[in-house]
Design an enzyme around this catalytic site. Structure first.
Site, mmCIF file in Angstrom:
data_model
loop_
_atom_site.group_PDB
_atom_site.id
_atom_site.type_symbol
_atom_site.label_atom_id
_atom_site.label_comp_id
_atom_site.label_asym_id
_atom_site.label_seq_id
_atom_site.Cartn_x
_atom_site.Cartn_y
_atom_site.Cartn_z
ATOM 1 C CG ASP A 1 -9.012 70.011 46.898
ATOM 2 O OD1 ASP A 1 -10.006 69.298 47.124
ATOM 3 O OD2 ASP A 1 -7.959 69.566 46.386
ATOM 4 N NE ARG B 1 1.387 60.878 47.532
ATOM 5 C CZ ARG B 1 0.591 61.071 46.478
ATOM 6 N NH1 ARG B 1 -0.673 61.368 46.624
ATOM 7 N NH2 ARG B 1 1.055 60.972 45.260
ATOM 8 C CE1 TYR C 1 -24.300 62.581 26.127
ATOM 9 C CE2 TYR C 1 -25.446 64.692 26.014
ATOM 10 C CZ TYR C 1 -24.285 63.941 25.879
ATOM 11 O OH TYR C 1 -23.120 64.544 25.510
ATOM 12 C CG PHE D 1 -3.357 66.628 45.700
ATOM 13 C CD1 PHE D 1 -2.881 65.725 46.639
ATOM 14 C CD2 PHE D 1 -4.014 66.152 44.574
ATOM 15 C CE1 PHE D 1 -3.052 64.358 46.461
ATOM 16 C CE2 PHE D 1 -4.193 64.787 44.392
ATOM 17 C CZ PHE D 1 -3.717 63.887 45.331
ATOM 18 C CB THR D 2 0.210 64.937 42.864
ATOM 19 O OG1 THR D 2 -1.042 64.308 43.116
ATOM 20 C CG2 THR D 2 1.231 64.486 43.890
ATOM 21 C CG PHE E 1 3.126 59.972 41.933
ATOM 22 C CD1 PHE E 1 3.207 61.281 41.501
ATOM 23 C CD2 PHE E 1 1.877 59.440 42.204
ATOM 24 C CE1 PHE E 1 2.064 62.044 41.330
ATOM 25 C CE2 PHE E 1 0.721 60.195 42.041
ATOM 26 C CZ PHE E 1 0.822 61.508 41.593
ATOM 27 C CE LYS F 1 -8.528 61.723 47.591
ATOM 28 N NZ LYS F 1 -7.757 61.004 48.584
HETATM 29 C C1 LIG Z 1 -6.808 67.034 48.143
HETATM 30 C C2 LIG Z 1 -7.080 66.386 46.827
HETATM 31 N N1 LIG Z 1 -7.439 67.132 45.792
HETATM 32 C C3 LIG Z 1 -7.694 66.585 44.592
HETATM 33 C C4 LIG Z 1 -7.593 65.231 44.383
HETATM 34 C C5 LIG Z 1 -7.857 64.660 43.020
HETATM 35 O O1 LIG Z 1 -9.031 63.922 43.043
HETATM 36 P P1 LIG Z 1 -9.248 62.682 42.044
HETATM 37 O O2 LIG Z 1 -8.359 61.579 42.503
HETATM 38 O O3 LIG Z 1 -10.710 62.342 42.181
HETATM 39 O O4 LIG Z 1 -8.916 63.145 40.680
HETATM 40 C C6 LIG Z 1 -7.243 64.417 45.447
HETATM 41 C C7 LIG Z 1 -7.089 62.972 45.241
HETATM 42 O O5 LIG Z 1 -6.437 62.256 45.962
HETATM 43 C C8 LIG Z 1 -6.965 65.006 46.709
HETATM 44 O O6 LIG Z 1 -6.601 64.280 47.767
#
Ligand SMILES: Cc1ncc(COP(=O)(O)O)c(C=O)c1O
Length: 483
Positions: free
Chosen positions: A223, A389, A80, A132-133, A455, A266
């Site tokens: 990011d 998208r 842990y 990003f979303t 989405f 990723k």
């Molecule tokens: C550019 C970017 N930032 C952040 C994220 C969020 O990552 P996660 O899906 O691991 O929460 C993604 C996911 O697709 C992404 O493409």
């Protein structure tokens, strides 16, 4: 790989790995594909994977692991607190980014949550090259708003700029001046801008933004979720970086930022996430949120097995054979589609092949969600699952009106080291058929519309019965027994 000699063949991407574990795939008959997509509310997130032939939804958590990653999982130290695995991963990340402080999190959006909670307050404005979303959702949840400072070419589908993800410095300076530095908690750069076709940002632009931020005492957050592809593009498209090693490019990126975060689903081909920072003060404020939302500071919601896989995956990001695989396959896929005059985003980016739905089906209006409709049509035609998208991935305006996306894209993601060239040829062939029959494709309308990130779980239905007509045409062209 471009340095591999070929005698007669046209350029083609060559896998510098071999496949040693396989998974059987299903390709359902067209009748069942129609049923599955309608049961899923025309939302490919809601399809069952067993009903999908090629899963091109995302590269998130679906990249193939290497033998060394799988091997490393067996030495994971389960504790842990204070696990050896954590210290091994921490050291790898410190060396990789050249940044001293690391906080683990369960995935990319968890990092965004922690960063937004720490820095964003009501009225904050966060400028970025593109949103990003999940990033935008977290900033908005904390009462802030996002201002995008992208180049004019960023949202033009047929471009020539090799770095469409570059920051528009004029817009960035103007917005900082307009709202005042005190209202800008940080500036964000997204490497490999996801929503505009995986388009890279140049090292030159990253450095320019860093200089501007530091001159104004502003925090720069990078990011790095899509860093692998972006590194390849910096190395191969940016003259000044041609002679730099991948490691040096990563270190330059680390040097430019105050905070770097990433989705390890990723970057590193595992499952998890992490925040790196060079600033002790930021580390100390963010770290108290990790045990609250993620898990103890030495695992942050990740399994130790994934942490070991991530450690090796991060190291593999320095291998040009590894980081070239995605972009080179995307390029080969794109060239197949260009031959058919199918509208695709160019220059080709990372992450996946992106189709321009506005040009593919210009007769479908933004309010009828062309990218969503095309994604559903691709599934009916091929059993392949892409991702919308476009406008569905946007949030409605505060008055409830629709907010048409800058670009209506269908993303066909190529998770790294997963698909073969013959599978790419298959989907290219089905897209050629679909393009020939594009007039049959109609629009969609919401039947269930969540308020936040609709989405993911929203449900839509076809307007009219174009999906049945598309199925009938498939049977007419290929025969009743064809799948
Ligand atoms: C550019 C970017 N930032 C952040 C994220 C969020 O990552 P996660 O899906 O691991 O929460 C993604 C996911 O697709 C992404 O493409």
């Amino acid at each position: 790989m471009s340095h591999i000699a070929r005698f007669k063949a046209e350029p083609f991407p060559l896998e510098m790995h071999k496949v040693r574990v396989v998974q059987k795939l299903n390709l359902l008959p067209v009748e069942e594909r129609l049923k599955s997509i309608q049961e899923a509310g025309n939302n490919t997130f809601l399809l069952k994977n067993r009903d999908v032939f090629l899963d091109m939804l995302t590269d998130s958590g679906t990249n193939a692991m290497s033998d060394n990653q799988v091997a490393a999982m067996s030495i994971a130290d389960d504790a842990y607190a204070g696990s050896e695995t954590f210290f091994r991963l921490e050291k790898t990340l410190q060396d990789f980014f050249g940044m001293p402080f690391f906080l683990p999190a369960h995935q990319g959006r968890a990092c965004e949550h922690i960063i937004a909670k720490t820095l964003v307050k009501k009225g904050s404005v966060v400028p970025m090259n593109f949103h990003f979303t999940t990033t935008k959702a977290h900033i908005m949840e904390c009462g802030g708003r996002v201002v995008e400072c992208y180049l004019d070419e960023a949202v033009i589908s047929k471009g020539t700029n090799p770095f469409k993800g570059d920051m528009n410095m004029k817009k960035l300076s103007a917005i900082i001046k307009e709202v005042g530095v005190e209202n800008v908690p940080f500036v964000r750069i997204e490497l490999g801008t996801n929503l505009i076709g995986g388009q890279p940002i140049s090292l030159r632009s990253i450095k320019e933004v860093s200089e501007l931020c530091h001159k104004n005492d502003l925090i720069l957050v990078i990011d790095a979720s899509l860093m692998a592809d972006n590194l390849f593009f910096i190395k191969t498209r940016e003259a000044e970086a041609k002679d730099m090693s991948i490691k040096d490019i990563v270190l330059e990126i680390g040097k430019a930022a105050d905070i770097v975060y990433f989705s390890a689903r990723k970057l590193g081909c595992a499952r998890g996430g992490g925040i790196m920072t060079s600033r002790k003060d930021l580390f100390d404020t963010m770290k108290v949120l990790v045990p609250l939302y993620e898990g103890f500071l030495t695992y942050g919601g990740m399994s130790v097995r994934e942490m070991e896989a991530l450690r090796i995956g991060i190291g593999e990001t320095l291998d040009i054979d590894m980081i070239s695989q995605g972009p080179e396959f995307i390029e080969a896929f794109g060239q197949m589609l260009l031959k058919e005059e199918i509208p695709v985003i160019t220059p080709f980016g990372g992450l996946g092949l992106h189709l321009d739905a506005r040009q593919f089906i210009p007769h479908v209006k933004s309010e009828e969600y062309p990218a969503g409709a095309l994604t559903a049509a691709i599934y009916i035609a091929s059993g392949c699952r892409g991702m919308e998208r476009g406008t569905i991935s946007e949030t409605r305006n505060p008055d409830g009106s629709e907010h048409p996306a800058d670009m209506e894209l269908v993303r066909l993601a190529l998770p790294r080291r997963v698909f073969t060239l013959s599978q790419i040829t298959f989907i290219a062939d089905r897209l050629a058929w679909l393009y020939k029959n594009r007039d049959l494709i109609g629009g969609l309308t919401f039947v269930e519309e969540p308020k936040v990130m609709r989405f993911f779980i929203g449900r839509l239905e076809e307007k009219g019965n174009w999906e049945e007509k598309l199925r009938d045409k498939f049977i007419e062209d290929f025969g009743i027994d064809a799948i």
